[in-house]
Design an enzyme around this catalytic site. Structure first.
Site, PDB file in Angstrom:
ATOM      1  N   ASP A 194       0.875  -1.172   0.000  1.00 48.81           N
ATOM      2  CA  ASP A 194       0.000   0.000   0.000  1.00 48.81           C
ATOM      3  C   ASP A 194       0.908   1.217   0.000  1.00 48.81           C
ATOM      4  O   ASP A 194       1.849   1.286   0.783  1.00 48.81           O
ATOM      5  CB  ASP A 194      -0.911   0.010   1.226  1.00 48.81           C
ATOM      6  N   ARG A 217     -12.220   3.373  10.828  1.00 48.44           N
ATOM      7  CA  ARG A 217     -12.621   2.355   9.852  1.00 48.44           C
ATOM      8  C   ARG A 217     -11.678   1.168   9.766  1.00 48.44           C
ATOM      9  O   ARG A 217     -12.013   0.176   9.128  1.00 48.44           O
ATOM     10  CB  ARG A 217     -12.726   2.992   8.462  1.00 48.44           C
ATOM     11  N   LYS A 222       0.767   2.474   5.801  1.00 51.62           N
ATOM     12  CA  LYS A 222      -0.327   1.539   6.084  1.00 51.62           C
ATOM     13  C   LYS A 222       0.139   0.087   6.033  1.00 51.62           C
ATOM     14  O   LYS A 222      -0.187  -0.707   6.916  1.00 51.62           O
ATOM     15  CB  LYS A 222      -1.477   1.727   5.088  1.00 51.62           C
ATOM     16  N   ASP A 232      -9.276   1.515  -4.420  1.00 50.49           N
ATOM     17  CA  ASP A 232     -10.302   2.543  -4.484  1.00 50.49           C
ATOM     18  C   ASP A 232     -10.352   3.249  -5.834  1.00 50.49           C
ATOM     19  O   ASP A 232     -10.886   4.325  -5.945  1.00 50.49           O
ATOM     20  CB  ASP A 232     -10.120   3.563  -3.353  1.00 50.49           C
ATOM     21  N   ASN A 233      -9.787   2.621  -6.876  1.00 48.94           N
ATOM     22  CA  ASN A 233      -9.910   3.231  -8.197  1.00 48.94           C
ATOM     23  C   ASN A 233      -9.933   2.152  -9.279  1.00 48.94           C
ATOM     24  O   ASN A 233      -9.332   1.087  -9.129  1.00 48.94           O
ATOM     25  CB  ASN A 233      -8.803   4.265  -8.437  1.00 48.94           C
ATOM     26  N   CYS A 238      -6.148   8.851  -2.223  1.00 49.92           N
ATOM     27  CA  CYS A 238      -4.734   8.474  -2.113  1.00 49.92           C
ATOM     28  C   CYS A 238      -3.920   9.049  -3.258  1.00 49.92           C
ATOM     29  O   CYS A 238      -2.762   9.413  -3.086  1.00 49.92           O
ATOM     30  CB  CYS A 238      -4.567   6.961  -2.017  1.00 49.92           C
TER      31      CYS A 238
END
Length: 177
Positions: free
Chosen positions: A32, A43, A56, A104-105, A160
């Site tokens: 990541d 979260r 991360k 996330d993309n 990000c």
């Protein structure tokens, strides 16, 4: 070996690492490119206040190893993309048993999907796009792969990308808003 690929600002990125290895003989490779932000703490259960601004992937591996000392993992801090194929090369992908994502993309999902198809690696695809969550299990050439159907075009730029890898004029404009 199992690889978890993350670019997630949601809960999936933290949970995949912890639940992916019950066999002490195996190993997990986690990557990541993001740093932990305060908003992640509500979260992702692996991160604490003291982890803010830490990578991360490294932090998730350390936290999981504290919970399960038999957990064996290697953390990377790079995105998996054409520009990192010197690191995530043929030998790397061939050593994997499967891939779990928390992206996330759409661009990153399609890239990993193509790699998994090429190397015949099963993939558990999970992640977010805005407020929308997504999961899909891909068994190469047995089930539909992620790229077989298309998500609608992204209306926003992944957080990000804006914070760590802005590489287009649109990223600068979005960040300024």
């Amino acid at each position: 070996a199992l690889m978890g690929v993350g670019c997630s600002d949601g809960a999936a990125g933290g949970k995949d690492v912890n639940s992916s290895n019950n066999d002490s003989e195996g190993r997990v490779l986690v990557t990541d490119m993001d740093q932990i932000e305060k908003s992640n703490l509500s979260r992702q259960f692996l991160f604490r206040n003291t982890d803010i601004n830490c990578p991360k992937s490294t932090t998730a591996v350390k936290a999981t190893a504290r919970m399960n000392p038999a957990f064996r993992a290697t953390a990377y801090e790079s995105k998996v993309a054409p520009e990192t194929e010197n690191l995530f090369n043929d030998d790397f992908f061939e050593s994997l048993d499967m891939v779990c994502t928390a992206l996330d993309n759409v661009e990153a999902r399609l890239y990993i999907d193509q790699k998994c198809l090429f190397y015949h690696k099963p993939m558990l695809e999970s992640g977010t796009l805005g407020a929308k969550g997504h999961t899909q299990i891909v068994a190469p050439f047995k089930t539909e792969n992620y790229g077989a159907t298309r998500d609608p075009p992204e209306k926003s730029i992944p957080v990000c990308t804006l914070k760590h890898f802005p590489n287009q004029i649109d990223h600068t404009l979005q960040w300024a808003r």
